[in-house]
Design a protein around this motif. Structure first.
Motif, PDB file in Angstrom:
ATOM      1  N   LEU A 411      -3.448   2.436  13.504  1.00 55.97           N
ATOM      2  CA  LEU A 411      -2.900   1.235  12.866  1.00 55.97           C
ATOM      3  C   LEU A 411      -3.809   0.783  11.728  1.00 55.97           C
ATOM      4  CD1 LEU A 411      -0.894  -1.095  12.713  1.00 55.97           C
ATOM      5  CD2 LEU A 411      -2.214  -2.262  14.497  1.00 55.97           C
ATOM      6  N   PHE A 412      -5.129   0.791  11.959  1.00 55.52           N
ATOM      7  CA  PHE A 412      -6.070   0.483  10.887  1.00 55.52           C
ATOM      8  C   PHE A 412      -5.851   1.439   9.704  1.00 55.52           C
ATOM      9  CE2 PHE A 412      -9.023  -2.210  13.413  1.00 55.52           C
ATOM     10  CZ  PHE A 412      -9.348  -3.128  12.428  1.00 55.52           C
ATOM     11  N   GLY A 413      -5.672   2.728  10.005  1.00 57.49           N
ATOM     12  CA  GLY A 413      -5.475   3.702   8.947  1.00 57.49           C
ATOM     13  C   GLY A 413      -4.248   3.404   8.110  1.00 57.49           C
ATOM     14  N   TRP A 414      -3.107   3.126   8.746  1.00 54.70           N
ATOM     15  CA  TRP A 414      -1.886   2.842   7.992  1.00 54.70           C
ATOM     16  C   TRP A 414      -1.992   1.512   7.264  1.00 54.70           C
ATOM     17  CZ3 TRP A 414       0.680   6.819   6.916  1.00 54.70           C
ATOM     18  CH2 TRP A 414       0.868   7.849   7.834  1.00 54.70           C
ATOM     19  N   TYR A 415      -2.704   0.554   7.849  1.00 56.06           N
ATOM     20  CA  TYR A 415      -2.884  -0.734   7.172  1.00 56.06           C
ATOM     21  C   TYR A 415      -3.620  -0.529   5.848  1.00 56.06           C
ATOM     22  CZ  TYR A 415      -4.833  -5.315   6.111  1.00 56.06           C
ATOM     23  OH  TYR A 415      -5.206  -6.469   5.463  1.00 56.06           O
ATOM     24  N   TYR A 416      -4.726   0.201   5.883  1.00 55.67           N
ATOM     25  CA  TYR A 416      -5.486   0.421   4.655  1.00 55.67           C
ATOM     26  C   TYR A 416      -4.763   1.376   3.716  1.00 55.67           C
ATOM     27  CZ  TYR A 416      -9.357  -2.117   6.675  1.00 55.67           C
ATOM     28  OH  TYR A 416     -10.130  -3.100   7.213  1.00 55.67           O
ATOM     29  N   TYR A 417      -3.975   2.285   4.250  1.00 59.45           N
ATOM     30  CA  TYR A 417      -3.180   3.158   3.388  1.00 59.45           C
ATOM     31  C   TYR A 417      -2.187   2.324   2.579  1.00 59.45           C
ATOM     32  CZ  TYR A 417      -0.497   7.223   1.880  1.00 59.45           C
ATOM     33  OH  TYR A 417       0.117   8.181   1.124  1.00 59.45           O
ATOM     34  N   SER A 418      -1.578   1.328   3.219  1.00 60.23           N
ATOM     35  CA  SER A 418      -0.632   0.470   2.509  1.00 60.23           C
ATOM     36  C   SER A 418      -1.327  -0.355   1.426  1.00 60.23           C
ATOM     37  CB  SER A 418       0.076  -0.465   3.497  1.00 60.23           C
ATOM     38  OG  SER A 418      -0.819  -1.458   3.984  1.00 60.23           O
ATOM     39  N   GLN A 419      -2.628  -0.602   1.608  1.00 60.06           N
ATOM     40  CA  GLN A 419      -3.405  -1.327   0.611  1.00 60.06           C
ATOM     41  C   GLN A 419      -3.996  -0.392  -0.454  1.00 60.06           C
ATOM     42  OE1 GLN A 419      -3.512  -4.751   0.905  1.00 60.06           O
ATOM     43  NE2 GLN A 419      -2.170  -4.395   2.662  1.00 60.06           N
ATOM     44  N   ARG A 420      -3.651   0.887  -0.370  1.00 57.98           N
ATOM     45  CA  ARG A 420      -4.127   1.893  -1.311  1.00 57.98           C
ATOM     46  C   ARG A 420      -5.645   2.057  -1.259  1.00 57.98           C
ATOM     47  NH1 ARG A 420      -0.052   3.348  -4.668  1.00 57.98           N
ATOM     48  NH2 ARG A 420      -1.505   4.300  -6.144  1.00 57.98           N
ATOM     49  N   GLN A 421      -6.209   1.809  -0.105  1.00 53.51           N
ATOM     50  CA  GLN A 421      -7.635   2.007   0.119  1.00 53.51           C
ATOM     51  C   GLN A 421      -7.810   3.335   0.850  1.00 53.51           C
ATOM     52  OE1 GLN A 421      -9.712  -0.165  -1.379  1.00 53.51           O
ATOM     53  NE2 GLN A 421      -7.746  -0.968  -2.094  1.00 53.51           N
ATOM     54  N   TRP A 422      -7.805   4.408   0.060  1.00 50.34           N
ATOM     55  CA  TRP A 422      -7.742   5.740   0.636  1.00 50.34           C
ATOM     56  C   TRP A 422      -8.988   6.090   1.450  1.00 50.34           C
ATOM     57  CZ3 TRP A 422      -3.049   5.459  -0.352  1.00 50.34           C
ATOM     58  CH2 TRP A 422      -2.520   5.205  -1.612  1.00 50.34           C
ATOM     59  N   GLN A 423     -10.147   5.643   0.995  1.00 52.73           N
ATOM     60  CA  GLN A 423     -11.376   5.974   1.723  1.00 52.73           C
ATOM     61  C   GLN A 423     -11.363   5.342   3.110  1.00 52.73           C
ATOM     62  OE1 GLN A 423     -13.824   7.907   0.275  1.00 52.73           O
ATOM     63  NE2 GLN A 423     -14.971   7.970   2.182  1.00 52.73           N
ATOM     64  N   ALA A 424     -10.975   4.071   3.170  1.00 55.38           N
ATOM     65  CA  ALA A 424     -10.918   3.387   4.458  1.00 55.38           C
ATOM     66  C   ALA A 424      -9.853   4.010   5.351  1.00 55.38           C
ATOM     67  CB  ALA A 424     -10.619   1.905   4.250  1.00 55.38           C
ATOM     68  N   ALA A 425      -8.685   4.307   4.762  1.00 56.46           N
ATOM     69  CA  ALA A 425      -7.611   4.917   5.546  1.00 56.46           C
ATOM     70  C   ALA A 425      -8.057   6.260   6.109  1.00 56.46           C
ATOM     71  CB  ALA A 425      -6.365   5.080   4.678  1.00 56.46           C
ATOM     72  N   SER A 426      -8.739   7.072   5.283  1.00 55.59           N
ATOM     73  CA  SER A 426      -9.204   8.376   5.740  1.00 55.59           C
ATOM     74  C   SER A 426     -10.181   8.235   6.901  1.00 55.59           C
ATOM     75  CB  SER A 426      -9.864   9.118   4.580  1.00 55.59           C
ATOM     76  OG  SER A 426     -10.394  10.354   5.006  1.00 55.59           O
ATOM     77  N   ALA A 427     -11.095   7.264   6.803  1.00 59.85           N
ATOM     78  CA  ALA A 427     -12.088   7.079   7.859  1.00 59.85           C
ATOM     79  C   ALA A 427     -11.440   6.697   9.180  1.00 59.85           C
ATOM     80  CB  ALA A 427     -13.099   6.017   7.436  1.00 59.85           C
TER      81      ALA A 427
END
Length: 612
Positions: A411-427
């Motif tokens: 869920l954290f990953g998809w949340y940051y993906y929606s914010q276009r924060q790829w580094q955070a989403a990847s982590a």
């Protein structure tokens, strides 16, 4: 290539704070070495906007080889001090007044104190609110499950008049007396009468002592009850009582029948969303609101919340949590309440969670349900979603890594993906793959890696895991299709890679993959080999690439009739077809040769010649 359309993205608005999972160790290797279960290697976090910060999962244990994720304690990074300008959600005029109360207290209760219930007679007062009949004050804790939460466990004392009447009319066991009367054993009947009179001087024998009692077998009625045929029971009761005026059905049967009928009414009203009828029916049958009938209590609690009576809905959920012992039912109650009550009510109900053997509350996960909901709304690009506060995200991050919850890390990953924060989403996606094996998290990791420009890592990960889900296989096909069709492809593929790709394309019936193979064949071997691939793409799905590819093949093979048909049918949909011209061969027009008609000469007769 664009990311999958099913994954929605939204742009950051204003000066909102970035909460990136600061990952000190994330896998980033050459193509072919990427694995969701590999040992992390350090990576430099991306730069954030001024005044923003990041929350990433971190592994403080240095590792040189892959180890099971469960043995690695993962601790969050404490975020730097930053302010979050977040406006509070103002209640609408219809919202109930919410009080600032201690945990466990009702934040929706009226500000005026309720009427006190005498301790000697803790009888629940019922207040009428239109169609609602609800308890004004809950009684003290009941003894065990199955008792009515809105009825007193201790009956009120009788008045002096009632006590005197009870003394004059005592409860006398006249079973033997009636037996002797039914058998006409007058000698023993007289002896029993004298015995009872000696014990109860004020007692008088019943007048219907010699009436013949009807004998009715209730078993058929109970069988109908077990089948849920309540209407049939009512009809049979009417018939039996007409045939046997002296017979009365047992009180147990009548009570259970009445409860079952009311329960059926509540079920029907609940299914129709008729909340007032659910509430009124429950008010008329308080015996339904017991721990032994949990589903009915859940339905009534939801009906109260849907009618914005959070006060009584909170009290009903509180009753369940304080009186009922079933662990699954208690957890389900909190989950249902978290979807219906405002957050302040959930926070108060959390105080009733029991401490487990590990020292944690049984409701520790539910405490973050509201935050999960807001994060999910943000991930789905809901423009009206309230952005989570940074301190809430930090607390949730701590819980996720402590509980090693794969779903929450995803869920954290998809949340940051929606914010276009790829580094955070990847982590976070990488952490989710270490906690569990959900293919959706691997798919998210592939998407994040692609957006970070790490196409080689993404390709290796997709190749390794494409058999696990259709989503991962689609990512694999998209990357290889780009490598085959781009003028300057980032990813280099070999002949063996193309053979593997072809198998995946036909297994998935991918129109995009078939088009890519068609363009590759058109460039390498010509239109003859490309034609069946474009035709196959067209058969699986009508797309621009497939239609244009068929047009190119038709033009190169001079199949102008087919090209004309494509332009006529899809020309308005795909303007690219206007660039194709249809040529026709010009043939000389054949004209008929005019041949003069020679008319036969008529020879003059000798007589005519003599007269000339």
């Amino acid at each position: 290539m664009l990311a999958r359309s099913s994954v929605k993205t939204v742009l950051l608005c204003g000066c909102a704070i970035l909460v990136l999972p600061v990952l000190s160790q994330v896998v980033s290797t050459q193509a072919g070495d990427m694995s969701p279960f590999a040992s992390p290697a350090p990576v430099v976090p991306i730069s954030a906007e001024a005044g923003s910060m990041a929350i990433l999962p971190i592994d403080r244990t240095a590792q040189t080889s892959a180890q099971p994720a469960a043995s690695v304690p993962v601790m969050p990074v404490t975020p730097q001090a930053a302010s979050l300008g977040q406006s509070a959600m103002m209640p609408s005029p219809q919202d109930p007044k919410v009080l600032n109360v201690a945990p466990g207290e009702n934040p929706f209760a009226p500000s005026a104190p309720p009427v006190a219930v005498p301790s000697a007679a803790p009888q629940a007062q019922m207040v009428s609110t239109g169609a609602k009949m609800l308890p004004a004050v809950l009684p003290p804790p009941a003894a065990s499950a199955g008792e009515n939460p809105f009825m007193s466990a201790t009956p009120a004392p009788k008045s002096a008049t009632d006590a005197a009447a009870a003394a004059q009319d005592p409860k006398v066991d006249d079973t033997a007396l009636r037996y002797y009367a039914s058998t006409r054993d007058l000698k023993r009947l007289g002896a029993e009468l004298r015995r009872l009179k000696a014990l109860y001087p004020n007692w008088e024998p019943p007048e219907n002592l010699f009436d013949q009692a009807a004998t009715v077998d209730e078993q058929p009625l109970w069988d109908m009850y077990a089948q849920g045929n309540y209407t049939g029971i009512r009809a049979e009761l009417a018939r039996l009582q007409t045939a046997n005026p002296q017979w009365k059905p047992s009180a147990d049967l009548l009570k259970k029948l009445s409860l079952a009928e009311s329960r059926k009414v509540i079920d029907r009203a609940y299914g129709q969303g008729n909340w007032p009828q659910v509430i009124s029916t429950a008010g008329q049958q308080p015996d339904l609101l017991v721990c032994g009938d949990m589903n009915t209590m859940w339905q009534v609690g939801e009906a109260l919340a849907k009618t914005r009576d959070f006060n009584h809905s909170f009290e009903l959920y509180k009753y369940i949590l304080t009186r009922c012992d079933g662990t699954p039912e208690r957890l389900a109650t909190m989950q249902k309440a978290s979807l219906l009550l405002p957050d302040v009510g959930i926070k108060s109900l959390l105080a009733f969670g029991r401490t487990l053997s590990d020292g944690k509350s049984e409701f520790v996960s539910i405490a973050f349900d509201g935050l999960r909901r807001r994060m999910g709304q943000a991930a789905a690009a809901d423009q009206l979603a309230q952005r989570p506060a940074d301190q809430d995200l930090q607390a949730f991050s701590t819980y996720v890594q402590s509980a090693q919850s794969a779903d929450d890390a995803g869920l954290f990953g998809w949340y940051y993906y929606s914010q276009r924060q790829w580094q955070a989403a990847s982590a976070w996606f990488l952490l989710a793959t270490q906690y569990g094996s959900d293919p959706k998290n691997i798919e998210g990791l592939i998407l994040a890696q692609r957006n970070l420009g790490k196409v080689g890592d993404a390709y290796a990960l997709a190749t390794q895991n494409m058999a696990k889900s259709d989503g991962i296989r689609e990512q694999y096909i998209e990357m290889v299709a780009s490598a085959l069709t781009d003028k300057a492809p980032v990813l280099k593929v070999s002949g063996q890679d193309i053979a593997t790709f072809r198998t995946a394309v036909f297994d998935a019936k991918s129109a995009l993959g078939a088009q890519a193979l068609g363009w590759k064949s058109l460039a390498d071997s010509g239109a003859k080999d490309a034609a069946p691939l474009f035709a196959q793409s067209f058969e699986w799905d009508v797309t621009q690439g497939g239609v244009v590819g068929m047009a190119v093949v038709a033009a190169r093979t001079r199949e102008y009739t087919k090209l004309a048909s494509l332009k006529a049918e899809y020309g308005k949909t795909y303007p690219e077809l206007d660039n194709f011209k249809i040529y026709t061969r010009s043939r000389p027009v054949k004209t008929a040769r005019v041949v003069p008609i020679k008319r036969p000469e008529h020879k003059k007769s000798l007589l005519a010649a003599l007269f000339e």
